[in-house]
Design an enzyme around this catalytic site. Structure first.
Site, PDB file in Angstrom:
ATOM      1  N   GLU A  47       0.846  -1.194   0.000  1.00  0.00           N
ATOM      2  CA  GLU A  47       0.000   0.000   0.000  1.00  0.00           C
ATOM      3  C   GLU A  47       0.882   1.245   0.000  1.00  0.00           C
ATOM      4  O   GLU A  47       1.821   1.347   0.801  1.00  0.00           O
ATOM      5  CB  GLU A  47      -0.910  -0.003   1.234  1.00  0.00           C
ATOM      6  CG  GLU A  47      -1.962  -1.108   1.178  1.00  0.00           C
ATOM      7  CD  GLU A  47      -2.747  -1.286   2.466  1.00  0.00           C
ATOM      8  OE1 GLU A  47      -3.943  -1.576   2.389  1.00  0.00           O
ATOM      9  OE2 GLU A  47      -2.149  -1.149   3.559  1.00  0.00           O
ATOM     10  N   ASN A 101      -5.942  -3.772   6.118  1.00  0.00           N
ATOM     11  CA  ASN A 101      -6.191  -4.033   7.537  1.00  0.00           C
ATOM     12  C   ASN A 101      -7.556  -3.518   7.989  1.00  0.00           C
ATOM     13  O   ASN A 101      -8.130  -4.039   8.939  1.00  0.00           O
ATOM     14  CB  ASN A 101      -5.068  -3.454   8.407  1.00  0.00           C
ATOM     15  CG  ASN A 101      -3.821  -4.324   8.329  1.00  0.00           C
ATOM     16  OD1 ASN A 101      -3.897  -5.517   8.017  1.00  0.00           O
ATOM     17  ND2 ASN A 101      -2.663  -3.743   8.590  1.00  0.00           N
TER      18      ASN A 101
END
Ligand SMILES: NC(=O)c1ccc[n+]([C@@H]2O[C@H](COP(=O)([O-])OP(=O)(O)OC[C@H]3O[C@@H](n4cnc5c(N)ncnc54)[C@H](O)[C@@H]3O)[C@@H](O)[C@H]2O)c1
Length: 287
Positions: free
Chosen positions: A155, A194
């Site tokens: 990311e 997440n």
């Protein structure tokens, strides 16, 4: 390889930093992995050699590729000497804001003006370290997943002041590693992957605590209906219920929102020392 980057310095030779450095060296970058602790550097070298030997013996990599990567990879405790010729620094030191801010301020002083300073932090967004430097436009999160040698997602998370050029370079760099970059348009705690995991986990815990289904059955649904490789409760046992608990507390400290607090069943297990596989018992019994 990314055209703007030849030399990468990874700060922190722990679980993440060591493997991130190996990924960079395997992709052709001149790479240093540095730590404040000599034993961390020695352990990283030992573990990476063992890991690469295993990959070669299983036919996953050629000995030539591995030898060439180790030629490009330097293990060191002299951070400043390494960072002085880095085009990109990936900070993967301990998860402590004070330490990270100090590291970023010091890197800012020793790195050339063009160097991008990235943090691999999972929880500390880059705006919280960018203002310790005089180059906030060259600071962002570049977030790998554990184990970094295996997991494909990276990311790239800009803060409000990160330049488009920095984001583009970081995305191209991640792709050049053979990874799958995921570009975020703005900072948000937990980033994307997440947060998805957190939402699934929160719902699983709610279903369990509301008495809708046993945790084993919730895991079965995730595996057999959604094709997840393991259910959310099995995954909590693998990650560590202590880790899950502490992540929630850290999020609560950032948001102040009671919804961020750990679920009651997680708190109970944490306090009972039932931390998952590592303690022999979590949701499941491993003894
Ligand atoms: N472990 C994970 O699953 C995971 C996944 C993604 C991101 N992260 C992030 O990666 C970072 C590192 O996590 P980890 O699991 O590798 O931790 P770790 O504890 O395995 O390694 C941290 C290393 O940093 C070193 N260190 C401490 N202070 C330092 C300093 N000032 N300069 C250089 N090195 C220093 C320590 O000696 C240690 O070797 C954290 O920010 C964490 O949020 C972790």
């Amino acid at each position: 390889m990314s055209e703007n980057i030849q030399h990468v310095t990874v700060v922190g030779a722990g679980a993440m930093g060591s493997q991130i450095a190996m990924v960079c060296a395997l992709a052709g970058y001149e790479t240093d992995v540095v730590d404040i602790a000599q034993d961390a550097v020695d352990r990283a070298s030992e573990q990476l050699h063992a890991r690469m030997d295993r990959d070669v013996s299983k036919g996953r990599r050629t000995p030539e590729d591995v030898d060439a990567a180790f030629e490009r990879l330097t293990f060191s405790t002299d951070r400043d000497a390494c960072a002085a010729h880095a085009d990109l620094v990936i900070e993967a030191a301990v998860e402590d804001l004070t330490i990270k801010r100090q590291v970023f301020a010091e890197l800012d002083r020793v790195c050339p003006p063009h160097t991008i300073l990235a943090t691999n932090s999972s929880n500390i967004v880059s705006s919280r370290v960018a203002d310790a430097t005089n180059r906030p436009e060259k600071v962002c999160n570049v977030h790998f997943f554990n184990p970094a040698l295996v997991m494909e997602c990276v990311e790239v998370v800009p803060h409000a002041g990160t330049s488009r050029e920095t984001v583009a370079t970081a995305v191209a760099f991640a792709r050049s590693l053979g990874k799958q970059p995921v570009e975020l348009k703005k900072e948000v705690p937990g980033f994307v992957a997440n947060r998805l995991l957190g939402a699934l986990r929160a719902e699983a815990l709610k279903l369990y605590e509301d008495g809708v289904a046993d945790f084993e059955d919730i895991d079965t649904a995730a595996r057999t209906a959604l094709r997840h490789p393991m259910g959310p409760f099995e995954l909590m046992d693998m990650v560590g219920i202590d880790v899950v608990y502490l992540i929630r507390l850290a999020e609560y400290e950032q948001t102040g929102d009671p919804a961020s607090l750990p679920a009651e069943s997680i708190k109970e297990k944490y306090e009972a020392g039932e931390h998952g596989r590592k303690s022999g018992k979590g949701w499941y019994d491993y003894r």
